[in-house]
Design an enzyme around this catalytic site. Structure first.
Site, PDB file in Angstrom:
ATOM      1  N   LYS A 170      23.817 103.215 -29.876  1.00 39.53           N
ATOM      2  CA  LYS A 170      26.251 103.030 -29.661  1.00 39.53           C
ATOM      3  C   LYS A 170      25.669 101.682 -31.399  1.00 39.53           C
ATOM      4  CE  LYS A 170      27.875 101.178 -26.840  1.00 39.53           C
ATOM      5  NZ  LYS A 170      28.781 101.588 -25.440  1.00 39.53           N
TER       6      LYS A 170
HETATM    7  N1  PMP Z   1      29.218 107.607 -23.112  1.00 35.50           N
HETATM    8  C1  PMP Z   1      30.104 106.603 -25.268  1.00 35.50           C
HETATM    9  C2  PMP Z   1      30.157 107.254 -26.173  1.00 35.50           C
HETATM   10  C3  PMP Z   1      30.137 104.753 -24.391  1.00 35.50           C
HETATM   11  O1  PMP Z   1      30.778 104.710 -25.137  1.00 35.50           O
HETATM   12  C4  PMP Z   1      29.276 104.662 -23.316  1.00 35.50           C
HETATM   13  C5  PMP Z   1      30.545 103.271 -23.289  1.00 35.50           C
HETATM   14  N2  PMP Z   1      28.713 102.475 -23.327  1.00 35.50           N
HETATM   15  C6  PMP Z   1      29.374 105.538 -22.133  1.00 35.50           C
HETATM   16  C7  PMP Z   1      29.255 106.590 -22.369  1.00 35.50           C
HETATM   17  C8  PMP Z   1      29.741 104.971 -20.772  1.00 35.50           C
HETATM   18  O2  PMP Z   1      27.218 103.565 -20.659  1.00 35.50           O
HETATM   19  P1  PMP Z   1      27.215 102.564 -20.202  1.00 35.50           P
HETATM   20  O3  PMP Z   1      27.556 103.409 -18.817  1.00 35.50           O
HETATM   21  O4  PMP Z   1      25.852 102.408 -20.511  1.00 35.50           O
HETATM   22  O5  PMP Z   1      28.191 101.928 -20.629  1.00 35.50           O
END
Ligand code: PMP
Length: 295
Positions: A148
């Protein structure tokens, strides 16, 4: 910020911050929930471990071990008297050389908390959202879909803005092979004939923590959950669809590319996934105590 609690107005950075110019930051999105036994931060350790993995991908040394980040988060929630809310840790490169080589840039870190309701709107959670497959492809796999990083979100932002400006709630992104990858900030699930499908991480989606949690909860509830790549056209023949994410939680999709999903209303498996997730984070289900990290 950098290990100290500072007031909102003092949480500032210099305009020559490397991350502001080149996107050299990594971050997380985490939620804290109210339960009968006080506030819990959902899978806090898993989020902070992912933050460390993201930092490693970009040669950033966070300087704080996961346990200290966890403790700082809990202290911050206590200081802000926040019983539930969103948590945004960010680690970024600040001043150093202005050029691209960040070798001398200082690594800074911050954790911010605030109250935040349904990311895709309360109506979306109840009735489902309208989505459109984006004309923007997800960055290719070698740009770390699983880190991220602030810089890579410009790709998701192109998709999100295009969708919203065209009158939809959310974008669905294809990868460079034309396979379904994920939403702009959520993972995607598709139901057909009682089976639950979601693209594998190799389709270029983030290894979402909500995705993993919902897969586990549905499997434990007796559903078959299959990781499989699928195409845009497969979305049109699904009976149900939903998105998952820390911000979005479990949000039903009622329309894709101007076609109704199923009968255009959130279906039974979607409702079940929403209930299982809501009960888990509220500490009512009790099957995964290891996911609830109490403040
Ligand atoms: N895909 C992307 C591109 C995201 O930014 C997120 C949010 N973090 C998610 C999927 C979902 O991930 P998570 O369930 O870990 O928040």
């Amino acid at each position: 910020m950098d290990g100290e609690q500072v007031l909102w107005d003092d949480a500032t950075v210099h305009v020559l911050t490397h991350a502001l110019h080149y996107g050299t930051g990594v971050f997380e999105g985490i939620r804290a929930y109210r339960t009968g036994e006080g506030t819990q931060v959902f899978r806090l350790t898993d989020h902070m471990a992912r933050l460390h993995r993201s930092a490693m991908a970009y040669h950033m040394d966070i300087g704080w071990p996961v346990e200290e980040l966890n403790e700082a988060t809990k202290e911050l929630l206590r200081a802000n008297e926040l019983e539930a809310g969103y948590i945004r840790p960010i680690v970024f490169l600040e001043l150093g050389a202005v050029g691209l080589n960040p070798a001398n840039a200082k690594v800074r870190s911050a954790i911010v908390t605030w109250e935040w309701g349904a990311y895709l709107g309360e109506d979306g959670v109840q009735n489902g959202i309208r989505t459109k497959v984006s004309s923007w492809r997800r960055f290719p796999m070698d740009v770390f879909p699983n880190a991220k990083a602030t810089g890579t979100y410009i790709n998701s932002i192109l998709a999100k803005v295009e969708a919203v400006r065209s009158g939809y709630d959310e974008a669905i992104m294809l990868n460079t092979d034309g396979l379904i990858s994920e939403g702009s900030g959520e993972n995607i699930f598709l139901m057909r004939d009682g089976i639950v499908y979601t693209p594998p991480v190799s389709a270029g989606c983030l290894d979402g923590i909500t995705r993993a949690s919902v897969m586990t909860l549905l499997r434990e509830d007796g559903y078959t959950v299959v990781e499989r790549t699928f195409h845009r056209s497969d979305l049109y023949y699904g009976d149900e669809m939903f998105l998952t994410g820390t911000a979005a939680e479990v949000t039903p999709v009622r329309e894709v590319d101007d076609r109704p999903v199923g009968d255009g209303k959130p279906g039974p498996i979607t409702r079940r996934a929403q209930a299982l997730f809501a009960d888990t984070v509220a500490g009512k289900l009790g099957t995964h105590p290891e996911w609830l990290e109490y403040v």
